[in-house]
Design an enzyme around this catalytic site. Sequence first.
Site: not given
Ligand code: GLA
Length: 388
Positions: A176, A67
Amino acid sequence: MVPNSILKEFNQRFDGSPTHYIRSPGRINLIGEHIDYCGGLVMPMAINQSIHGWYRFNQSSQINVYSEQFGQQVAINPLDVAQKPCGQWRDYPQGILRLGVHRQLAKGFDLYIRSDIDAGGLSSSASLLAMMSLINHQALTGEVLALGARGERLSLALLCQQAENQFVGVPSGIMDPVSVLIGGAIVLACQTLKFEQLKALPPDYCFVVMDTRVPRTLASSGYAQRVDEIQQIKSILGEKIPAGGLALCPEAEMVNCLDKLTDPSLNRRARHIFSEQRRVKQAADAINADDLEQFGQLMQDSHRSLQRDYEVSCPELDLICSLSKSSGLSLGARMTGAGFGGCAISLIRTRDARSHASLVKNRYMAETGLEPRLITCEPATGTQIIEL
Ligand code: GLA
């Protein structure tokens, strides 16, 4: 097409040249915050700020990852089940390789990573997990997964979440990894993983990321605490809550549920979940009707709810959102991601990007002494491999 600096570094480290390039985007969330782990609707958008990787298979069983950002190279032997998480970035690649059934011999690779996701809250962790899961999939099956292979990509997203929950130890939701692996701007039902592409914004509008430069120091403990509070709410409300999660509570039941939650802070948490789920539905309708004024208003309301009811904002996020709105150039602004620092987003006209940035920057710097960064972002495709 491989930058010379990478070719040189790659050669020095791994004695050879990369054969593949992989790009994995970051994401912003347009609306629907902290409801993915309650089965709710969310609206994430993969963005052009990305993690880039160059790699080649090395005919050994070892995976070597360098990295640039951390100036560190790690060697991972996926057959070594004794390797434990150590609280550093290497837990992410290692988590995937441990859970990704990477138990075959001679499927190792050398990977060089460069990142331009340098602000908190844009989900660099899901981006890295998605990158590892796609390379791992290729190592094991010989297949470069197409962007359209949605079923397989959703399975990999679940694997990424499992790695983060079980190996890294963060109880994150599914939003995400799905956003990063599927790409574009989507409306995602987190309970069923059904999703639709969101209609594009009219061409003269865009989202701007506003990085407060406040590190998200409380993010992981605060996040885990919220997830725990939702568990407490579920055990108080019992069968009143649909099996799919708190966010799926029917409108007619909400008042009843709130009445039962006598603890004031649990009551506020549930109120956020209910109101945010409603706002995401309204926001999807607003985008479909090209009603950006309404969308902006919903962003404002979402921020207020995260600030007052869910209590995951911080003074700098509140300030930057309010400066953006009071510039007169934004339709709405809100924090994005887990909160406790990191980034907010604002919806503006593309032609106003410069004036908006300078107004927000000057005032924010004057009040906090911190230099914020404002970056216009475009929707990007999901994690993708290109043969070199
Ligand atoms: C972080 C978590 C997600 C979600 C957001 C808030 O990014 O990884 O899963 O809960 O916070 O919406």
